[in-house]
Design an enzyme around this catalytic site. Sequence first.
Site, PDB file in Angstrom:
ATOM      1  N   GLU A 185       0.845  -1.185   0.000  1.00 60.20           N
ATOM      2  CA  GLU A 185       0.000   0.000   0.000  1.00 60.20           C
ATOM      3  C   GLU A 185       0.887   1.243   0.000  1.00 60.20           C
ATOM      4  O   GLU A 185       2.078   1.170   0.332  1.00 60.20           O
ATOM      5  CB  GLU A 185      -0.871   0.020   1.270  1.00 60.20           C
ATOM      6  CG  GLU A 185      -1.912  -1.079   1.318  1.00 60.20           C
ATOM      7  CD  GLU A 185      -2.872  -1.029   0.136  1.00 60.20           C
ATOM      8  OE1 GLU A 185      -3.536  -0.012  -0.077  1.00 60.20           O
ATOM      9  OE2 GLU A 185      -2.939  -2.040  -0.592  1.00 60.20           O
ATOM     10  N   LYS A 200     -10.083  -6.480   4.529  1.00 61.09           N
ATOM     11  CA  LYS A 200     -10.488  -7.518   3.572  1.00 61.09           C
ATOM     12  C   LYS A 200     -11.344  -8.589   4.240  1.00 61.09           C
ATOM     13  O   LYS A 200     -12.367  -8.999   3.692  1.00 61.09           O
ATOM     14  CB  LYS A 200      -9.245  -8.122   2.920  1.00 61.09           C
ATOM     15  CG  LYS A 200      -8.564  -7.134   1.967  1.00 61.09           C
ATOM     16  CD  LYS A 200      -7.200  -7.632   1.557  1.00 61.09           C
ATOM     17  CE  LYS A 200      -6.580  -6.750   0.479  1.00 61.09           C
ATOM     18  NZ  LYS A 200      -5.160  -7.065   0.265  1.00 61.09           N
TER      19      LYS A 200
HETATM   20  P1  NAP Z   1      -0.694   3.959  -6.501  1.00 64.40           P
HETATM   21  O1  NAP Z   1       0.315   3.236  -7.305  1.00 64.40           O
HETATM   22  O2  NAP Z   1      -0.271   4.738  -5.317  1.00 64.40           O
HETATM   23  O3  NAP Z   1      -1.469   4.946  -7.513  1.00 64.40           O
HETATM   24  C1  NAP Z   1      -2.397   5.894  -7.091  1.00 64.40           C
HETATM   25  C2  NAP Z   1      -2.807   6.776  -8.266  1.00 64.40           C
HETATM   26  O4  NAP Z   1      -3.867   7.624  -7.837  1.00 64.40           O
HETATM   27  C3  NAP Z   1      -1.690   7.688  -8.769  1.00 64.40           C
HETATM   28  O5  NAP Z   1      -1.756   7.785 -10.168  1.00 64.40           O
HETATM   29  C4  NAP Z   1      -2.024   9.045  -8.130  1.00 64.40           C
HETATM   30  O6  NAP Z   1      -1.706  10.160  -8.925  1.00 64.40           O
HETATM   31  C5  NAP Z   1      -3.534   8.994  -8.092  1.00 64.40           C
HETATM   32  N1  NAP Z   1      -4.060   9.803  -6.991  1.00 64.40           N
HETATM   33  C6  NAP Z   1      -3.962   9.552  -5.662  1.00 64.40           C
HETATM   34  N2  NAP Z   1      -4.610  10.522  -4.968  1.00 64.40           N
HETATM   35  C7  NAP Z   1      -5.125  11.365  -5.879  1.00 64.40           C
HETATM   36  C8  NAP Z   1      -5.915  12.553  -5.797  1.00 64.40           C
HETATM   37  N3  NAP Z   1      -6.269  13.071  -4.626  1.00 64.40           N
HETATM   38  N4  NAP Z   1      -6.285  13.165  -6.946  1.00 64.40           N
HETATM   39  C9  NAP Z   1      -5.925  12.669  -8.146  1.00 64.40           C
HETATM   40  N5  NAP Z   1      -5.178  11.546  -8.297  1.00 64.40           N
HETATM   41  C10 NAP Z   1      -4.772  10.927  -7.171  1.00 64.40           C
HETATM   42  O7  NAP Z   1      -1.837   2.988  -6.005  1.00 64.40           O
HETATM   43  P2  NAP Z   1      -2.162   1.494  -6.523  1.00 64.40           P
HETATM   44  O8  NAP Z   1      -1.197   0.527  -5.957  1.00 64.40           O
HETATM   45  O9  NAP Z   1      -2.397   1.535  -7.999  1.00 64.40           O
HETATM   46  O10 NAP Z   1      -3.548   1.217  -5.754  1.00 64.40           O
HETATM   47  C11 NAP Z   1      -4.758   1.828  -6.155  1.00 64.40           C
HETATM   48  C12 NAP Z   1      -5.905   1.217  -5.364  1.00 64.40           C
HETATM   49  O11 NAP Z   1      -5.977  -0.179  -5.638  1.00 64.40           O
HETATM   50  C13 NAP Z   1      -5.777   1.317  -3.837  1.00 64.40           C
HETATM   51  O12 NAP Z   1      -7.056   1.440  -3.278  1.00 64.40           O
HETATM   52  C14 NAP Z   1      -5.165  -0.012  -3.450  1.00 64.40           C
HETATM   53  O13 NAP Z   1      -5.443  -0.372  -2.116  1.00 64.40           O
HETATM   54  C15 NAP Z   1      -5.891  -0.915  -4.419  1.00 64.40           C
HETATM   55  N6  NAP Z   1      -5.227  -2.178  -4.702  1.00 64.40           N
HETATM   56  C16 NAP Z   1      -3.916  -2.188  -5.010  1.00 64.40           C
HETATM   57  C17 NAP Z   1      -3.308  -3.392  -5.306  1.00 64.40           C
HETATM   58  C18 NAP Z   1      -1.844  -3.484  -5.617  1.00 64.40           C
HETATM   59  O14 NAP Z   1      -1.332  -4.597  -5.686  1.00 64.40           O
HETATM   60  N7  NAP Z   1      -1.152  -2.359  -5.825  1.00 64.40           N
HETATM   61  C19 NAP Z   1      -4.060  -4.566  -5.314  1.00 64.40           C
HETATM   62  C20 NAP Z   1      -5.426  -4.519  -5.004  1.00 64.40           C
HETATM   63  C21 NAP Z   1      -5.995  -3.303  -4.710  1.00 64.40           C
HETATM   64  P3  NAP Z   1      -0.220  10.565  -9.366  1.00 64.40           P
HETATM   65  O15 NAP Z   1       0.155   9.555 -10.419  1.00 64.40           O
HETATM   66  O16 NAP Z   1      -0.379  11.916  -9.902  1.00 64.40           O
HETATM   67  O17 NAP Z   1       0.618  10.445  -8.133  1.00 64.40           O
HETATM   68  N1  HSE Z   2      -1.175  -4.089  -0.403  1.00 69.91           N
HETATM   69  C1  HSE Z   2      -2.095  -5.104  -0.768  1.00 69.91           C
HETATM   70  C2  HSE Z   2      -1.469  -6.462  -0.540  1.00 69.91           C
HETATM   71  C3  HSE Z   2      -2.492  -4.956  -2.211  1.00 69.91           C
HETATM   72  O1  HSE Z   2      -0.253  -6.524  -0.362  1.00 69.91           O
HETATM   73  O2  HSE Z   2      -2.189  -7.457  -0.520  1.00 69.91           O
HETATM   74  C4  HSE Z   2      -3.574  -5.916  -2.628  1.00 69.91           C
HETATM   75  O3  HSE Z   2      -4.786  -5.607  -1.991  1.00 69.91           O
END
Ligand code: NAP
Ligand code: HSE
Length: 429
Positions: A185, A200
Amino acid sequence: MRIAVLGLGTVGRHVVEALDSERELFRSRLGEELEVTRILVRDREKERPAGLDGRITYDPSAILADPSIEIVVELLGGLEPARTLIEQALRAGKSVVTANKEVIARSGPALSRSATPGADLLFEAAVAGGIPIIRSLQESLAGNRLEAIYGIVNGTTNYILSRMQQGGGGFADALDEARRLGYAEADPSDDLDAVDAVRKIAILASLAFGGWVDVDAVAKEGIRGITEDDMAEAKRLGGVIKLIARAEATQDGLSLGVSPTLIPLGHPLADVPGAQNAVYVRGEPIGELLFQGPGAGGPATSSAVIGDIIDAARSRRTGGRSVDLPREPAPLVPLGQHAHAYYLRLRLRNETGALALVAQAFASAGIGLSSVRQPMSASGESIVSLVTAPTRRGQLDEARLRLRRSPTLLAEESLILAELEPMDAPSAR
Ligand code: NAP
Ligand code: HSE
């Protein structure tokens, strides 16, 4: 059908890439094209992938006020502004797909009630990445009386524990690698301190057992205290340490918790490697089921997000799928109602009678010990690892308090559950 994607990070990038490159495939499945017309981001300085040709925006109203956009895909993370943007999109009659477990665990039912008829709220990617567990609970298993769910639902912590188990380096290195691979995260404390896993299991339990679970009422213990010594001791005891999220239906209500747990080798949850997740479900009449697969990272998560987008698109053309979320709070069993065996690793003053004092503290609290070992003893101090007989948490805490008052105990290094299921196993509802 026009789509806006909020967020272009680990998950957002993969979703946009797939929607752009597989247009023909999705058109053939849906009978209509899916087109990403807007992408919301925050940082104006960041370099973006090529080919986004003018679709980037920094202004959410460019999406919310655009009536041609029918589906909003929220991939920002965090509670706000994600929650407000989801609510505004649903009120505006747009369907919403999200991977945001924080928002769904806190506000899922309220958000789904705020939707204009025909606008869906879908969140398959919020739990266990690419594993289709949400839809399975909401739809395929809806005819069952479910009894228990045990899951490895956090990829980052499973990656770290698996690496430590294989002797692949310490905690800090494994965490750096998990972050680099896009599993963690934005604030990895959510992973390490079991906050993410609580969200979760709260979502899964709410869907499986009825009644919405209050995330703040779920007991949790993270993995920060686990060391390579614990891993070696777990191996000696014939098991491995995994971060397990539990939800059990008991006669008195739902029992929920997340904690590092000693899983015997040979159990299906012991063999879940790397960032994979697994969810074990037991119920009637289905019996036992095990879902396993990639639980974190851009590709796995985008698979679930795109499945939801296609589902949302279909239902907009056929009149809405609308699976209701529970409205009432779920009755939770007070923490510590069930007896578990526990593993503890203690650092003691290296003096005659130290072990006897430990045994006495447990005996005075009415707790038997099924294993005691002294793997290390050096000048001045010794390490003792022990496994208790099944005991209620209150009794265990009494023994720990006695130990803490004794000058013999230098530190309690680790405390983990030593078996998966409670000893006074919950009965089916
Ligand atoms: P991330 O890599 O941190 O990307 C977040 C994106 O959202 C970035 O592009 C950021 O913009 C944009 N953003 C954040 N706050 C914003 C705001 N206030 N206004 C406009 N844009 C904003 O996050 P991620 O890993 O892709 O995760 C996204 C979601 O999916 C989260 O809820 C996470 O818990 C969930 N998730 C993630 C995974 C995983 O494996 N990563 C798996 C399941 C679920 P900038 O590019 O401009 O910084
Ligand atoms: N941070 C989360 C994990 C992303 O490691 O499982 C998927 O929800």
